[in-house]
Design a protein around this motif. Structure first.
Motif, PDB file in Angstrom:
ATOM      1  N   ASP A  27       0.817  -1.206   0.000  1.00 12.79           N
ATOM      2  CA  ASP A  27       0.000   0.000   0.000  1.00 12.79           C
ATOM      3  C   ASP A  27       0.854   1.261   0.000  1.00 12.79           C
ATOM      4  O   ASP A  27       0.371   2.337   0.287  1.00 12.79           O
ATOM      5  N   LEU A  28       2.126   1.142  -0.325  1.00 15.33           N
ATOM      6  CA  LEU A  28       3.024   2.277  -0.191  1.00 15.33           C
ATOM      7  C   LEU A  28       3.101   3.123  -1.461  1.00 15.33           C
ATOM      8  O   LEU A  28       3.674   4.197  -1.451  1.00 15.33           O
ATOM      9  N   ASP A 140       2.882   0.494   7.562  1.00 17.09           N
ATOM     10  CA  ASP A 140       2.146   1.760   7.653  1.00 17.09           C
ATOM     11  C   ASP A 140       0.989   1.572   8.626  1.00 17.09           C
ATOM     12  O   ASP A 140      -0.010   0.924   8.308  1.00 17.09           O
ATOM     13  N   GLY A 142      -0.835   4.028   9.988  1.00 16.05           N
ATOM     14  CA  GLY A 142      -1.786   5.127   9.967  1.00 16.05           C
ATOM     15  C   GLY A 142      -1.390   6.347  10.780  1.00 16.05           C
ATOM     16  O   GLY A 142      -2.206   7.241  10.965  1.00 16.05           O
ATOM     17  N   GLY A 144       1.239   8.278   9.955  1.00 18.12           N
ATOM     18  CA  GLY A 144       1.813   9.265   9.049  1.00 18.12           C
ATOM     19  C   GLY A 144       3.241   9.633   9.396  1.00 18.12           C
ATOM     20  O   GLY A 144       3.888   9.022  10.250  1.00 18.12           O
ATOM     21  N   TYR A 145       3.740  10.662   8.700  1.00 21.90           N
ATOM     22  CA  TYR A 145       5.089  11.179   8.929  1.00 21.90           C
ATOM     23  C   TYR A 145       4.953  12.443   9.751  1.00 21.90           C
ATOM     24  O   TYR A 145       4.574  13.485   9.238  1.00 21.90           O
ATOM     25  N   SER A 148       1.441  13.644   9.303  1.00 25.46           N
ATOM     26  CA  SER A 148       0.944  13.970   7.966  1.00 25.46           C
ATOM     27  C   SER A 148       1.293  12.840   6.996  1.00 25.46           C
ATOM     28  O   SER A 148       2.324  12.185   7.138  1.00 25.46           O
ATOM     29  N   ASP A 149       0.432  12.638   6.011  1.00 23.85           N
ATOM     30  CA  ASP A 149       0.668  11.598   5.021  1.00 23.85           C
ATOM     31  C   ASP A 149       1.493  12.171   3.872  1.00 23.85           C
ATOM     32  O   ASP A 149       1.351  13.336   3.506  1.00 23.85           O
ATOM     33  N   ILE A 150       2.347  11.343   3.303  1.00 22.11           N
ATOM     34  CA  ILE A 150       3.191  11.754   2.178  1.00 22.11           C
ATOM     35  C   ILE A 150       2.563  11.198   0.908  1.00 22.11           C
ATOM     36  O   ILE A 150       2.548   9.985   0.702  1.00 22.11           O
ATOM     37  N   GLU A 151       2.049  12.068   0.067  1.00 21.20           N
ATOM     38  CA  GLU A 151       1.342  11.639  -1.133  1.00 21.20           C
ATOM     39  C   GLU A 151       2.282  11.370  -2.298  1.00 21.20           C
ATOM     40  O   GLU A 151       2.012  10.507  -3.133  1.00 21.20           O
ATOM     41  N   LYS A 156       8.070   9.775  -0.715  1.00 21.22           N
ATOM     42  CA  LYS A 156       7.831   8.679   0.224  1.00 21.22           C
ATOM     43  C   LYS A 156       8.940   7.640   0.123  1.00 21.22           C
ATOM     44  O   LYS A 156       9.436   7.136   1.130  1.00 21.22           O
TER      45      LYS A 156
END
Length: 207
Positions: A27-28, A140, A142, A144-145, A148-151, A156
């Motif tokens: 899922d990365l 992962d 949930g 985040g980093y 915050s999530d890295i899109e 990433k």
């Protein structure tokens, strides 16, 4: 002293990534097979496991990632505790044991009461089986980093590479710290404070 200790522990790790023969679904949004490939070794699979056991790669990568995360926390904990930063109050009120009474280094675990060790093991079980299960191979959970999530897949992938390599360095670092302490009979703080940073001719410890 604190900066010196931190600087001496800093370093980079050699790459130990399996050879690339395809993409592993995660899922990365990045290929796990492209992560952890670091110069000068590049792709490193001396035992040929990706050819003979390709189905085991995802689990081995998950184990490597989790052990690296634990080792990074362990290295930070060692540095903090060896510089005598401790919690206030009691570790065990019934045993009249304060946090400040726990010795630095590997001997510290011997000072923890049996009930305390059982609580630690129970917490490990909770994390491993429920909160952050080992069966979730992408790592992962949930959070985040830094919340915050890295899109961006490229960004990433870069951060995941940093995490893997820092984890590898930390695994070697914490193991080296424990081995050096057992060999010399000195904690990390005692070694650096006494100038015992060379295995040659200073007359301290086993050297």
């Amino acid at each position: 002293m604190k900066l010196a200790v931190a600087a001496l522990l800093a370093g980079s790790a050699a790459a130990f990534a399996p050879a690339q023969t395809g993409r592993v679904a995660t899922d990365l949004s990045v290929s796990e097979l492209e992560l952890g490939v670091t110069e000068p070794l590049g792709v490193y699979d001396p035992l040929g496991w990706l050819e003979t056991q390709p189905e085991s790669f995802e689990r081995r990568r998950a184990v490597e990632r989790k052990h690296g995360r634990v080792a990074m926390m362990a290295v930070v904990g060692v540095i903090v505790h060896n510089n005598h930063y401790v919690f206030d109050g009691y570790l065990s009120k019934s045993a009249d044991l304060k946090f400040s009474d726990v010795p630095t280094g590997v001997d510290g675990i011997r000072a923890i009461p049996g009930a305390g060790l059982l609580q630690i093991l129970a917490f490990f079980a909770l994390v491993e089986l429920a909160w952050m299960p080992a069966s979730k191979y992408d790592g992962d959970y949930g959070v985040g980093y830094f919340g915050s999530d890295i899109e961006d897949p490229e960004n990433k992938a870069r951060k995941l590479n940093v995490e893997l390599n820092n984890g590898r360095a930390a695994m070697m670092g914490i193991m080296g710290n424990m081995v050096a302490e057992v060999l010399t009979g000195q904690t990390m703080y005692e070694q650096y404070a006494g100038g015992h940073v060379s295995p040659f001719g200073d007359g301290q410890g086993v050297f």
